[in-house]
Design a protein around this motif. Sequence first.
Motif, mmCIF file in Angstrom:
data_model
loop_
_atom_site.group_PDB
_atom_site.id
_atom_site.type_symbol
_atom_site.label_atom_id
_atom_site.label_comp_id
_atom_site.label_asym_id
_atom_site.label_seq_id
_atom_site.Cartn_x
_atom_site.Cartn_y
_atom_site.Cartn_z
ATOM 1 N N ILE A 56 0.879 -1.169 0.000
ATOM 2 C CA ILE A 56 0.000 0.000 0.000
ATOM 3 C C ILE A 56 0.916 1.217 0.000
ATOM 4 C CG2 ILE A 56 -1.603 1.330 1.467
ATOM 5 C CD1 ILE A 56 -2.635 -1.402 2.491
ATOM 6 N N ILE A 57 0.677 2.140 -0.954
ATOM 7 C CA ILE A 57 1.526 3.333 -1.016
ATOM 8 C C ILE A 57 0.952 4.387 -0.072
ATOM 9 C CG2 ILE A 57 2.456 5.133 -2.539
ATOM 10 C CD1 ILE A 57 2.095 3.117 -4.878
ATOM 11 N N GLY A 58 1.748 4.790 0.923
ATOM 12 C CA GLY A 58 1.271 5.758 1.923
ATOM 13 C C GLY A 58 0.489 5.048 3.020
ATOM 14 N N ASP A 59 -0.317 5.838 3.785
ATOM 15 C CA ASP A 59 -1.027 5.198 4.912
ATOM 16 C C ASP A 59 -2.339 4.524 4.489
ATOM 17 O OD1 ASP A 59 -2.790 7.249 4.530
ATOM 18 O OD2 ASP A 59 -2.418 8.264 6.444
ATOM 19 N N GLY A 60 -2.703 4.683 3.232
ATOM 20 C CA GLY A 60 -3.874 3.963 2.706
ATOM 21 C C GLY A 60 -5.214 4.601 3.041
ATOM 22 N N HIS A 86 2.791 -1.496 4.118
ATOM 23 C CA HIS A 86 2.827 -0.069 3.757
ATOM 24 C C HIS A 86 4.231 0.361 3.326
ATOM 25 C CE1 HIS A 86 -1.211 1.157 5.119
ATOM 26 N NE2 HIS A 86 -1.098 0.050 5.826
ATOM 27 N N LEU A 87 4.280 1.244 2.303
ATOM 28 C CA LEU A 87 5.549 1.859 1.884
ATOM 29 C C LEU A 87 5.354 3.370 1.893
ATOM 30 C CD1 LEU A 87 6.655 -0.286 -1.217
ATOM 31 C CD2 LEU A 87 7.771 -0.177 1.013
ATOM 32 N N PRO A 88 6.368 4.159 2.315
ATOM 33 C CA PRO A 88 6.188 5.612 2.331
ATOM 34 C C PRO A 88 5.986 6.161 0.912
ATOM 35 C CG PRO A 88 8.233 4.971 3.442
ATOM 36 C CD PRO A 88 7.684 3.742 2.796
ATOM 37 N N TYR A 89 5.038 7.104 0.801
ATOM 38 C CA TYR A 89 4.683 7.685 -0.499
ATOM 39 C C TYR A 89 5.903 8.278 -1.199
ATOM 40 C CZ TYR A 89 2.556 10.782 -3.930
ATOM 41 O OH TYR A 89 2.240 11.425 -5.090
ATOM 42 N N THR A 90 6.688 9.091 -0.459
ATOM 43 C CA THR A 90 7.801 9.793 -1.116
ATOM 44 C C THR A 90 8.855 8.810 -1.648
ATOM 45 O OG1 THR A 90 8.517 10.196 1.129
ATOM 46 C CG2 THR A 90 7.749 12.118 -0.087
ATOM 47 N N LEU A 100 11.268 6.417 -6.376
ATOM 48 C CA LEU A 100 11.676 5.237 -7.156
ATOM 49 C C LEU A 100 11.043 5.246 -8.541
ATOM 50 C CD1 LEU A 100 11.509 2.387 -4.472
ATOM 51 C CD2 LEU A 100 13.553 3.327 -5.572
ATOM 52 N N ALA A 101 9.763 5.676 -8.603
ATOM 53 C CA ALA A 101 9.061 5.718 -9.897
ATOM 54 C C ALA A 101 9.738 6.733 -10.828
ATOM 55 C CB ALA A 101 7.596 6.058 -9.691
ATOM 56 N N LEU A 102 10.181 7.864 -10.254
ATOM 57 C CA LEU A 102 10.880 8.874 -11.070
ATOM 58 C C LEU A 102 12.190 8.315 -11.605
ATOM 59 C CD1 LEU A 102 10.449 12.244 -9.122
ATOM 60 C CD2 LEU A 102 9.597 11.712 -11.413
ATOM 61 N N ARG A 135 0.872 7.127 -11.843
ATOM 62 C CA ARG A 135 0.072 6.132 -11.109
ATOM 63 C C ARG A 135 0.320 6.220 -9.623
ATOM 64 N NH1 ARG A 135 0.676 1.008 -15.183
ATOM 65 N NH2 ARG A 135 -0.725 1.804 -16.785
ATOM 66 N N VAL A 136 1.594 6.454 -9.244
ATOM 67 C CA VAL A 136 1.906 6.554 -7.802
ATOM 68 C C VAL A 136 1.175 7.758 -7.210
ATOM 69 C CG1 VAL A 136 3.756 6.921 -6.110
ATOM 70 C CG2 VAL A 136 4.124 5.375 -8.038
#
Length: 358
Positions: free
Chosen positions: A212-216, A279-283, A288-290, A313-314
């Motif tokens: 889950i990206i961020g706290d969901g 969970h993974l931190p959004y930033t 990583l996507a960038l 998408r992120v």
Amino acid sequence: SFYSWWQLCLGNNRCDCLPQVSKRCAVIGGSGFLGRHLVEKLLDRGYSVSVFDIRQSYELPGVTFHQGDLCDKQALLSALKDVSLVFHCASPAPSSDDRLLFERVNIRGTQTVIQACLDAGVQKLVLTSSASVVFEGTDVKNGKEDLPYAKKPIDYYTQTKIEQEKLVLEACNKPKGFLTVAIRPHGIFGPRDPQLVPTLVDAARQGKMKFIIGDGTNLVDFTYVENVVHGHILAAEHLRADSPICGKPYHITNDEPIRFWDFMSEVLVGLGYPAPRFHLPYTLVYGLALLLLLLTWILRPVMSFKPTFTPMRVALAGTYHYYSCEHAKEHLGYKPVVSLKEGIARTVASYPHLRRGA
Ligand SMILES: NC(=O)C1=CN([C@@H]2O[C@H](COP(=O)(O)OP(=O)(O)OC[C@H]3O[C@@H](n4cnc5c(N)ncnc54)[C@H](OP(=O)(O)O)[C@@H]3O)[C@@H](O)[C@H]2O)C=CC1
Ligand SMILES: CC(C)=CCC[C@@H](C)[C@H]1CC[C@H]2C3=C(CC[C@]12C)[C@@]1(C)CCC(=O)C[C@@H]1CC3
């Protein structure tokens, strides 16, 4: 009595008890996901439909197909003959990320569509825009139509959807008898969607949907395709010279914002895949996507690959983006016709081939 029968007809906002008068309209992009659902509903409502699309994906009684590129005015003109109402819902797929293609089709192609409508004497043009025209990758909560267009759109698709919407709304010209309106849906899903569910399942099958990206907790709009169709038809039928909707955009949503990750989990679990849990931190994921995007650019001369987690998408997965459809309720009499729960159930049931193990 006749009076109560008539009231019943009016209350339904459409009269099923009277024969429908034959009406002719055109759907540009009518072979696509939304376009085909729109065509099917228009046929149900007694319209005959001229479909204009770069490809023909089906055949239906009551539908005439015109295959061509919307940048070609002559090709468009033959599809618009004797048509008074046009729906424009063609666009290259957002995932194509091809700037020149978006500019050619969404900007110059839309100018051609407008010119062809004027030349053919079309009276009404309904554009499928997108609620994303105001989204910059940061939270939008209950966004109304008066939010400014994104100054830094998240991708070329969004950038050209902004220009496209401006062109269509500015073309509204009551003295010339040419009326326009834009529908801004968000996160359309439903049977035959080639984008949302297939991408999700593909990612799940590759083991990429564990996180889950961020706290969901971010709320998002996902809109069942039949509600989007309903909004388009209401807009077309309310578009008259004395109506406040001329030259205006309208958000059409399910009016049930849901946590992005709850929606993803319901679809995944419905199709037999486990729900994301860690969970993974959004930033971190955005960074990583960038990085991955940069890598695809650097490696383009030697190899090409399409990452699942693009920065766009992120951003969509980790932020709030839900919109108010109060204006559509007030001006169009809009109300979703299919609930989110029912929409998810119908969608899941329509993809037996995407079930786990199929
Ligand atoms: N799906 C979503 O979540 C959302 C979609 N929208 C908008 O809704 C509309 C419909 O989207 P959707 O149904 O998902 O997309 P689809 O890709 O399923 O449908 C678009 C159709 O337009 C066709 N098309 C593309 N380029 C041209 C061209 N140059 N000339 C003629 N036809 C062309 C496509 O053909 P081909 O497939 O061969 O390219 C396709 O058949 C689009 O305008 C999109 O921007 C807005 C908000 C959300
Ligand atoms: C994180 C991940 C891999 C999720 C898979 C689902 C995504 C493919 C969809 C989730 C939100 C969707 C969405 C669109 C496309 C498909 C998603 C990214 C649009 C960009 C389609 C075109 C629009 O106008 C706006 C949509 C916003 C939501």
